[in-house]
Design a protein around this motif. Structure first.
Motif, PDB file in Angstrom:
ATOM      1  N   GLY A  90       0.805  -1.219   0.000  1.00  0.00           N
ATOM      2  CA  GLY A  90       0.000   0.000   0.000  1.00  0.00           C
ATOM      3  C   GLY A  90       0.833   1.261   0.000  1.00  0.00           C
ATOM      4  O   GLY A  90       0.324   2.330  -0.318  1.00  0.00           O
ATOM      5  N   LEU A 149      -1.520  -5.335  -2.808  1.00  0.00           N
ATOM      6  CA  LEU A 149      -2.747  -4.807  -2.187  1.00  0.00           C
ATOM      7  C   LEU A 149      -3.868  -5.835  -2.233  1.00  0.00           C
ATOM      8  O   LEU A 149      -4.614  -6.016  -1.278  1.00  0.00           O
ATOM      9  N   TYR A 166      -2.016   5.666   1.970  1.00  0.00           N
ATOM     10  CA  TYR A 166      -2.194   4.482   2.804  1.00  0.00           C
ATOM     11  C   TYR A 166      -3.460   4.604   3.638  1.00  0.00           C
ATOM     12  O   TYR A 166      -4.214   3.641   3.786  1.00  0.00           O
ATOM     13  N   ILE A 215      -6.315   3.760   1.472  1.00  0.00           N
ATOM     14  CA  ILE A 215      -6.391   2.319   1.224  1.00  0.00           C
ATOM     15  C   ILE A 215      -6.973   1.603   2.439  1.00  0.00           C
ATOM     16  O   ILE A 215      -7.734   0.662   2.311  1.00  0.00           O
TER      17      ILE A 215
END
Lengths: 256, 260
Positions: free
Chosen positions: A107, B96, A121, A124
């Protein structure tokens, strides 16, 4: 109630193919072969059973530690909780907003500065920009990286990476926090700071699931501990008892 | 499908953050920075003008060749940039995908958003060309809004389709650039659509991109109004393609973390 997690008879298998990625020609070859020979789909794929029917329940506000050897299924449990992957059978019920600090650097983008990465981040992890703005000062203070905020993080050391990542996680506000073996990096001082932060988190009404090989840290933070062994839940109970048993099994095995 | 859109809306802040990341990262450590957004269609226009305008004397229907080709390069570049960055967006963000939950379509859509921004920057050159070549503008230029919208949906659908399939078959990584290159020749970028022989035209026009780009050129530099019946048909095809692609994407999405 928000913050609860329930697994019932969860099985998860991964297929290990000969090649890591499928090749188009391989698939077409198989399809044509199947049509020509009129055979049904062959089941020659090798399977890896990561979880073999795991059931447990975590109540809101609990702090649960997961211990076990590599490949025991610890990280798979976290992935199932965060809905990154889904069980082959059984059910996973999770209630509440999830925050996950699962791997160092996932991330974060190396080309961006520390400041830009805090925002990226945060987004995310599901934080709103406004929320990050409010907590920005705290995050930076906690990370002790004020001086390097405008440096691209590819110039950071791995310890600094961990600091930045954990600091953002530390100031998010989830109902359930998942942490996977992250304290191995960073100096002693920062590790202690993280543990204190997690202890504070677990004292509140939040649920914490913590995977670690660091038994001291588990004992310090968790209210319950579970041992995973080859995809099965071997024991779940009070940290003192479970850790003692874990050490007994482990030392016995090493004696044999 | 409305459920997917609702969830996407919850993650709009993430989408904006990823668009910002894509833009920042793309032009970091490049000397020209965001000027590259202009350089790409501009340099192609110059090459095309020299080769096809001067040497081969391609018929540009009474309009100076530079603005003739630029009017198609503009939407074309939007499409091809989106595809080249966006189709790999899922596999390039595997760290991710395997760690954190969010609706995966934000990744290809972020590439789309970044390409849209490039498009708007490159529009400045287009406007300048109108002044330089003194090409008149009519009210028909307003048709760029529905045409642009369809272009956007078509590109989104293509991206969802390709980015999900690349996860399963990495071979597509090599097929996609080739496919994009071929598609450019099957689209009236270099030449006018009128040059297509009458009996091929029906098949040719089934390529939604060909119709959209030709219409884009017609309503801007030629001040014509588009064939609305045809545009409606293309709109329907694009809508169906979008629904199919999004459904496929969502179906494969559940397994992304396991197979990536």
């Amino acid at each position: 109630m928000s913050g609860s997690i329930e697994f019932s008879k969860v099985r998860k298998t991964y297929s290990i193919s000969r090649y890591k990625y499928k090749r188009l020609s391989e698939d077409f070859g198989q399809i044509i072969g199947r049509i020509l020979t009129r055979k049904k789909r062959s089941l020659q794929k090798e399977k890896l059973e990561a979880l073999k029917g795991v059931s447990f329940k975590i109540d809101p506000g609990e702090s649960v530690g997961i211990i076990g050897k590599n490949g025991a299924g610890k990280s798979t449990i976290l992935k199932l909780i965060s809905k990154v992957t889904f069980p082959n059978s059984g059910s996973v019920a999770v209630d509440g907003k999830i925050g996950a600090f699962i791997e160092l650097g996932a991330g974060l983008h190396p080309e961006l500065s520390g400041r830009e990465n805090i925002y990226l981040y945060g987004a995310i992890l599901g934080m709103k920009r406004k929320e990050i703005n409010e907590k920005f000062g705290d995050i930076v203070n906690f990370s002790e990286l004020e001086k390097f905020l405008d440096t691209p993080i590819k110039r950071y050391s791995s310890g600094m990476y961990a600091r930045l990542g954990f600091s953002v996680v530390a100031f998010m506000n989830p109902d359930i926090l998942l942490i996977d073996e992250v304290l191995a990096v960073g100096d002693k001082g920062f590790q202690e700071k993280c543990l204190k932060k997690m202890k504070g988190f677990s004292r509140g009404s939040k649920t914490l699931v913590f995977v670690s090989h660091n038994l001291e840290a588990i004992k310090y933070i968790c209210t319950r501990v579970m041992i995973m062994d080859k995809g099965r839940l071997k024991k779940m109970g009070k940290p003192k008892d479970v850790i003692k048993e874990y050490l007994d099994i482990y030392s016995q095995k090493s004696l044999e | 499908m409305s459920k997917w859109f609702k969830e996407l809306l919850l993650f709009k802040e993430l989408l904006f953050a990823l668009i910002l990341r894509e833009i920042k990262v793309r032009y970091k450590q490049t000397a020209l920075g965001a000027l590259w957004a202009i350089m790409q269609p501009l340099s192609l226009m110059l090459i095309f003008t020299i080769i096809f305008g001067f040497f081969l004397k391609v018929d540009s229907q009474g309009i100076p060749y530079p603005i003739f080709s630029y009017s198609a390069l503009l939407p074309w570049t939007f499409f091809s940039t989106s595809i080249s960055f966006g189709s790999l967006s899922i596999v390039n963000n595997s760290n991710l995908i395997t760690k954190i939950y969010f609706p995966r379509e934000v990744l290809p859509l972020a590439s789309l958003g970044a390409a849209a921004l490039d498009f708007f920057i490159a529009c400045l050159i287009f406007i300048a060309l109108f002044f330089i070549f003194r090409v008149p503008i009519s009210v028909n230029i307003l048709y760029v809004l529905p045409i642009g919208f369809l272009m956007f949906i078509l590109t989104a659908a293509t991206l969802l389709f390709l980015s999900a399939l690349v996860v399963i078959w990495r071979d597509l990584k090599f097929v996609i650039p080739l496919f994009t290159q071929i598609l450019m020749f099957a689209t009236p970028v270099i030449y006018p659509i009128e040059k297509i022989p009458q009996n091929f035209k029906f098949v040719y026009k089934l390529n939604p991109l060909a119709t959209l780009i030709s219409d884009f050129r017609d309503v801007t530099v030629f001040s014509k109004s588009p064939d609305l019946k045809n545009l409606l048909l293309i709109g329907l095809i694009i809508l169906i393609f979008f629904i199919v692609s999004y459904t496929l994407f969502k179906k494969i999405e559940r397994r992304f973390a396991d197979i990536i």
